[in-house]
Design an enzyme around this catalytic site. Structure first.
Site, PDB file in Angstrom:
ATOM      1  N   HIS A 166       0.821  -1.225   0.000  1.00 14.71           N
ATOM      2  CA  HIS A 166       0.000   0.000   0.000  1.00 14.71           C
ATOM      3  C   HIS A 166       0.848   1.265   0.000  1.00 14.71           C
ATOM      4  O   HIS A 166       0.345   2.347  -0.297  1.00 14.71           O
ATOM      5  CB  HIS A 166      -0.926  -0.001   1.222  1.00 14.71           C
ATOM      6  CG  HIS A 166      -2.041  -1.001   1.103  1.00 14.71           C
ATOM      7  ND1 HIS A 166      -3.324  -0.651   0.769  1.00 14.71           N
ATOM      8  CD2 HIS A 166      -2.044  -2.350   1.228  1.00 14.71           C
ATOM      9  CE1 HIS A 166      -4.085  -1.733   0.722  1.00 14.71           C
ATOM     10  NE2 HIS A 166      -3.333  -2.787   0.994  1.00 14.71           N
ATOM     11  N   ASP A 374       3.535   9.397  -1.072  1.00 16.69           N
ATOM     12  CA  ASP A 374       2.339   8.652  -0.671  1.00 16.69           C
ATOM     13  C   ASP A 374       2.117   7.526  -1.663  1.00 16.69           C
ATOM     14  O   ASP A 374       2.257   7.740  -2.877  1.00 16.69           O
ATOM     15  CB  ASP A 374       1.116   9.592  -0.693  1.00 16.69           C
ATOM     16  CG  ASP A 374       0.144   9.308   0.445  1.00 16.69           C
ATOM     17  OD1 ASP A 374       0.045   8.145   0.852  1.00 16.69           O
ATOM     18  OD2 ASP A 374      -0.505  10.264   0.910  1.00 16.69           O
TER      19      ASP A 374
HETATM   20  C1  GDG Z   1      -2.063   3.838   3.142  1.00 17.85           C
HETATM   21  C2  GDG Z   1      -1.082   4.541   2.197  1.00 17.85           C
HETATM   22  C3  GDG Z   1      -2.837   4.476   0.421  1.00 17.85           C
HETATM   23  C4  GDG Z   1      -8.112  10.601   7.533  1.00 17.85           C
HETATM   24  N1  GDG Z   1      -8.314  11.400   8.601  1.00 17.85           N
HETATM   25  C5  GDG Z   1      -9.503  11.063   9.095  1.00 17.85           C
HETATM   26  C6  GDG Z   1     -10.025  10.043   8.313  1.00 17.85           C
HETATM   27  N2  GDG Z   1      -9.156   9.780   7.365  1.00 17.85           N
HETATM   28  C7  GDG Z   1      -9.375   8.757   6.314  1.00 17.85           C
HETATM   29  C8  GDG Z   1      -9.443   9.359   4.945  1.00 17.85           C
HETATM   30  C9  GDG Z   1      -9.022   8.163   4.071  1.00 17.85           C
HETATM   31  C10 GDG Z   1      -8.070   7.400   4.988  1.00 17.85           C
HETATM   32  O1  GDG Z   1      -8.321   7.825   6.324  1.00 17.85           O
HETATM   33  C11 GDG Z   1      -6.608   7.734   4.706  1.00 17.85           C
HETATM   34  O2  GDG Z   1      -6.220   7.111   3.524  1.00 17.85           O
HETATM   35  P1  GDG Z   1      -4.866   7.532   2.782  1.00 17.85           P
HETATM   36  O3  GDG Z   1      -4.865   6.841   1.485  1.00 17.85           O
HETATM   37  O4  GDG Z   1      -4.806   9.001   2.660  1.00 17.85           O
HETATM   38  O5  GDG Z   1      -3.659   7.186   3.727  1.00 17.85           O
HETATM   39  P2  GDG Z   1      -2.954   6.064   4.676  1.00 17.85           P
HETATM   40  O6  GDG Z   1      -3.701   5.882   5.933  1.00 17.85           O
HETATM   41  O7  GDG Z   1      -1.573   6.562   4.846  1.00 17.85           O
HETATM   42  O8  GDG Z   1      -2.983   4.682   3.860  1.00 17.85           O
HETATM   43  C12 GDG Z   1      -1.843   5.371   1.171  1.00 17.85           C
HETATM   44  C13 GDG Z   1      -3.693   3.699   1.395  1.00 17.85           C
HETATM   45  O9  GDG Z   1      -2.895   2.972   2.325  1.00 17.85           O
HETATM   46  C14 GDG Z   1      -4.582   2.685   0.672  1.00 17.85           C
HETATM   47  O10 GDG Z   1      -3.823   1.815  -0.110  1.00 17.85           O
HETATM   48  O11 GDG Z   1      -3.658   5.311  -0.372  1.00 17.85           O
HETATM   49  O12 GDG Z   1      -0.936   5.944   0.245  1.00 17.85           O
HETATM   50  O13 GDG Z   1      -0.181   5.375   2.943  1.00 17.85           O
HETATM   51  O14 GDG Z   1     -10.122   7.351   3.809  1.00 17.85           O
HETATM   52  O15 GDG Z   1     -10.723   9.879   4.707  1.00 17.85           O
HETATM   53  N3  GDG Z   1     -11.204   9.457   8.540  1.00 17.85           N
HETATM   54  C15 GDG Z   1     -11.916   9.899   9.609  1.00 17.85           C
HETATM   55  N4  GDG Z   1     -11.465  10.903  10.415  1.00 17.85           N
HETATM   56  C16 GDG Z   1     -10.276  11.512  10.204  1.00 17.85           C
HETATM   57  O16 GDG Z   1      -9.886  12.419  10.952  1.00 17.85           O
HETATM   58  N5  GDG Z   1     -13.072   9.318   9.881  1.00 17.85           N
END
Ligand code: GDG
Length: 482
Positions: A166, A374
């Site tokens: 990921h 990312d």
């Molecule tokens: C890894 C990889 C890859 C964030 N803050 C809050 C919140 N979120 C949710 C977002 C989104 C999720 O969390 C974050 O997803 P990301 O993709 O930005 O990032 P990572 O957690 O680092 O995930 C990344 C992912 O895996 C999938 O393969 O895209 O590159 O690092 O859904 O909305 N949700 C809530 N409150 C928050 O304050 N409820």
């Protein structure tokens, strides 16, 4: 649910990830729901760490618990304190996470945590083994579990196994800084398929295995080394668009949208939502915002940056430093530019309820997704889906997010270039309606086409097409010769 028809497995799907979520709970989020759906279709097993730490547990031991969630069996193990600290906080999050995000300066190579990482992967393999059936297909996720397939093969597993990373795979010269890089990358040859987020990651894989492992290409992105053959491919992950749209229509999302619109009627909002992580470029974003305020005085008493940075891995040292830096930057910006009735930066170090995320995204004129690095970044895709197509906001996206390969109609920025990013923020705030609509249409079409169901179907299809039997003996050999 495109592509599900193409799946060619007769057996169960087994998903293994560091954490296991109950797919029936809405709070689980899009990825858990999508994997849960795939599991429910074929009947399946989801295996991983329970999230609990067993203070009295012996290292390398974990209590197995199973429970049923519809057609899906959830099987979890607790971790002994020492295992949690060395496998999770240590090697996974203080070596692999920083290095894979090109932050060699934050990597801690000297702790000996590799022993805990190996121990936990070996323990997971031992616990999973008795739960497996001969015709299972095993899908292992993320950097915590890279050597798991090799451990399973060492125990005699012959099932088809795929791996999805990921986070980004760094260029070979960075990867090679990990003292155990050869062992880690050799472990990938125990899989039948290695999935990566982006074409850039795939090219790093190609270059690494040829330069460092003397791998011979046998087909496009398919290599032979250590007596085994592995195929690598990019599968950019998407979101569950329908689920996110549903969430956006729910009362909680509508309510926050209307409240915020009223409260900030005289302001234009820029929004960032991230886990508080140094890979997300959060301080750089505040500096760029500050630079915009300094260079474009017409933004004063108007542009407002809302930054939601949810707490994450608090007990890893680098995260505490980041928090302090960010608090200082936000305070200084508000002190220098704030008015009695205008705070330029609203910084919230808490998790907001998932139900509120679409409403927040919709009310923001600009979505700031500006990581330094990312794997993909799902917030970028969520922001696009949350917009009103008649009057959409503008996505400002880092060129270093995996999502930038797909979302070319965003305003792409270099997060290290403070002034460039400030200019992009200003341009986004002032973009004419027609251009916003045009960009949004193109972005939305991409996010909808390449959604999480597409991702899952594509990966499982590619895994079904791998030549699983050819190298079993050889893989068992490399697994035991470590
Ligand atoms: C890894 C990889 C890859 C964030 N803050 C809050 C919140 N979120 C949710 C977002 C989104 C999720 O969390 C974050 O997803 P990301 O993709 O930005 O990032 P990572 O957690 O680092 O995930 C990344 C992912 O895996 C999938 O393969 O895209 O590159 O690092 O859904 O909305 N949700 C809530 N409150 C928050 O304050 N409820």
């Amino acid at each position: 649910m495109k592509n599900d028809r193409q799946m060619q497995f007769s057996g169960r799907l087994v998903v293994v990830s560091n954490r296991v979520a109950d797919p029936r709970k809405p709070a689980a989020g899009g990825l858990a729901v999508a994997l849960g759906e795939a599991l429910a279709q074929s009947g399946g097993l989801w295996f991983g760490w329970s999230g609990a730490i067993d203070e009295a547990g012996a290292p390398g031991e974990g209590r197995l618990q199973t429970r049923q969630a519809g057609r899906v069996t959830l099987a979890t193990v607790d971790l002994a304190r020492q295992d949690h600290d060395s496998y999770y906080l240590g090697y996974s999050n203080s070596v692999l996470w920083p290095v894979f995000h090109c932050r060699l300066d934050l990597a801690n190579f000297e702790t000996g945590d590799i022993a805990g990482y190996r121990r936990v992967n070996r323990m997971m393999a031992r616990k999973l083994l008795p739960l497996l059936r001969d015709d299972d297909v095993i899908w292992i996720h993320d950097y915590h579990l890279i050597p798991l397939a090799a451990e399973l093969r060492a125990l005699g597993c012959r099932q088809r196994m795929g791996f999805f990373l990921h986070i980004p795979l760094p260029p070979p010269v960075i990867l090679a800084a990990i003292p155990q890089h050869q062992w880690l990358m050799r472990s990938l040859f125990a899989y039948d398929l290695v999935g990566l987020q982006s074409e850039a990651d795939l090219s790093h894989f190609d270059r690494y295995v040829q330069a460092e492992a003397d791998a011979k290409p046998v087909a496009e992105h398919q290599y032979r080394a250590f007596g085994a053959t592995v195929r690598a491919q990019a599968f950019p992950i998407g979101i569950d668009v329908a689920e996110f749209e549903r969430l956006g229509k729910a009362p909680e999302a509508v309510e926050i949208y209307e409240n915020m619109r009223e409260e900030y009627a005289r302001r234009r909002l820029l929004l960032g939502i991230d886990r508080l992580d140094y890979s997300k470029g959060i301080p750089q974003r505040v500096r760029a915002f500050r630079s915009m305020l300094s260079r474009y005085p017409d933004t004063h008493s108007d542009a407002t940056l809302i930054m939601i940075a949810s707490p994450s891995r608090d007990s890893v040292h680098a995260y505490a430093d980041l928090r302090q830096e960010l608090e200082g930057l936000c305070g200084a910006t508000n002190g220098d530019y704030g008015e009695l009735d205008w705070m330029p930066v609203r910084y919230i170090h808490r998790t907001v309820a998932r139900k509120r995320v679409p409403g927040l995204c919709r009310v923001a004129r600009v979505g700031l997704v500006t990581p330094l690095r990312d794997g993909m970044n799902l917030v970028a895709k969520e922001y696009v889906v949350a917009q009103n197509p008649e009057d959409p906001g503008v996505l400002v996206l880092s060129r270093f997010a995996g999502a930038a390969e797909q979302l070319k109609d965003a305003l792409l920025v270099n997060p290290y270039d403070t002034e460039g990013m400030a200019d992009a923020m200003y341009r986004a705030l002032n973009m004419p309606l027609e251009e916003r609509q045009r960009r949004h249409r193109a972005l939305l079409a991409n996010v909808c086409e390449f959604d999480v169901h597409w991702w899952r179907g594509r990966f499982l299809q590619a895994l079904a097409e791998t030549n699983a039997d050819a190298d079993e003996a050889a893989r068992a050999l490399i697994a035991t010769s470590r």
